[in-house]
Enzyme design. Structure first.
Site, short mmCIF file in Angstrom:
data_model
loop_
_atom_site.label_atom_id
_atom_site.label_comp_id
_atom_site.label_asym_id
_atom_site.label_seq_id
_atom_site.Cartn_x
_atom_site.Cartn_y
_atom_site.Cartn_z
N TYR A 289 -1.48 -0.94 10.43
CA TYR A 289 -1.47 -1.43 8.96
C TYR A 289 -0.37 -0.48 8.33
CZ TYR A 289 -3.86 -1.57 4.69
OH TYR A 289 -4.00 -0.75 3.24
N SER B 218 1.22 -1.26 0.09
CA SER B 218 -0.56 -0.20 0.12
C SER B 218 0.94 1.49 0.38
CB SER B 218 -0.45 0.17 1.29
OG SER B 218 -2.04 0.89 1.66
#
Length: 268
Positions: free
Chosen positions: A156, A143
């Site tokens: 995350y 990501s």
């Protein structure tokens, strides 16, 4: 219609929806047989039937919760034993948007199990088999928070930073053995990951949200162009090259016998 040349089998995790489901669709159309992995057996069966009807490829399903060690071990065993597998797509993952003080640490631990432990163990299962055959590809879905960690939940972001760093290590060790490694760093993508994190994607500005189809198509285009890191929204690849050049420029001075001058005791 031209029938694509068979390309072996791709194992795709998180294949029942979102990015994983689009990867499954695109890879089947490109000539791959598939092993689809996700928790929902029913949804996997539906996708497998649809893709088989559309592509004629052989598609198997494997219902597994990759946060459970026994289920993860079953997928590892397939990667180790199935000689037809030529591509691993480590896509399964969960996200969080809450700050540290508002996050449940048990949920964070589960996120680490899925986002970090699972892709690590699956890559470790696939790599020796690929090396033995002298070919194979590992795609790890990271990501943009891997390089911009303040955007979302810190665990995350940390998990995706691990995916990027792990991919860099894999690429360094495996490139000369005929193995391709690609790290994909999507920005905001229109998947149910946001809903599952308690922050519907509709809350985001439309101009920053890419469709799942466009994201996967861009990632596969990057793979075809030989990219190691693909950031689907990045207009100029020179920006990433400059980022990497700056990072690598630090290397000669990261480990030296003496502290930097600014850390030495002041002289009387």
């Amino acid at each position: 219609m031209t029938t694509p040349t068979p390309k072996g089998t791709a194992l795709v995790t998180g294949a029942s929806s979102g990015i994983g489901a689009i990867y499954a669709d695109r890879l089947a159309k490109a000539g791959y047989d598939l092993i689809l992995v996700a928790r929902s057996a029913d949804r996997l069966t539906e996708i497998a039937k649809r893709l088989t009807d559309a592509s004629g490829r052989s598609i198997e399903t494997l219902a597994a919760d990759l946060t459970e060690r026994h289920d993860l071990a079953r997928v590892e065993a397939v990667l180790k034993s199935d000689q037809s597998i030529t591509l691993l797509v480590n896509n399964a993952g969960i996200a969080a948007v809450t700050p540290l003080l508002q996050s449940n640490v048990d949920e964070m631990e589960r996120m680490i199990a899925l986002n970090v432990t699972a892709p690590t163990r699956l890559a470790y299962a696939a790599a020796p088999a690929f090396v033995a055959r002298g070919s194979g590809t590992i795609i790890n879905i990271a990501s943009i928070v891997a390089i911009n960690p303040k955007l979302l939940n810190g665990v995350y972001s940390g998990s995706k930073a691990f995916v990027l760093a792990f991919s860099q290590s894999l690429e360094n060790e495996l490139a000369d053995k005929g193995i391709r490694v690609q790290a994909v760093l999507p920005g905001a993508t229109a998947t149910n990951l946001w809903d599952n994190a308690g922050f519907p994607v509709s809350n985001l500005p439309k101009e920053i949200v890419m469709s799942t189809e466009d994201m996967v198509d861009a990632a596969l285009a990057g793979l075809a162009q030989g990219e190691f890191v693909t950031i689907p929204a990045l207009p100029d690849s020179a920006d990433w090259d400059a980022f990497e050049t700056a990072r690598n420029a630090l290397a000669p001075n990261l480990s030296l016998a003496q502290p930097a001058a600014r850390y030495r005791p002041a002289q009387d």
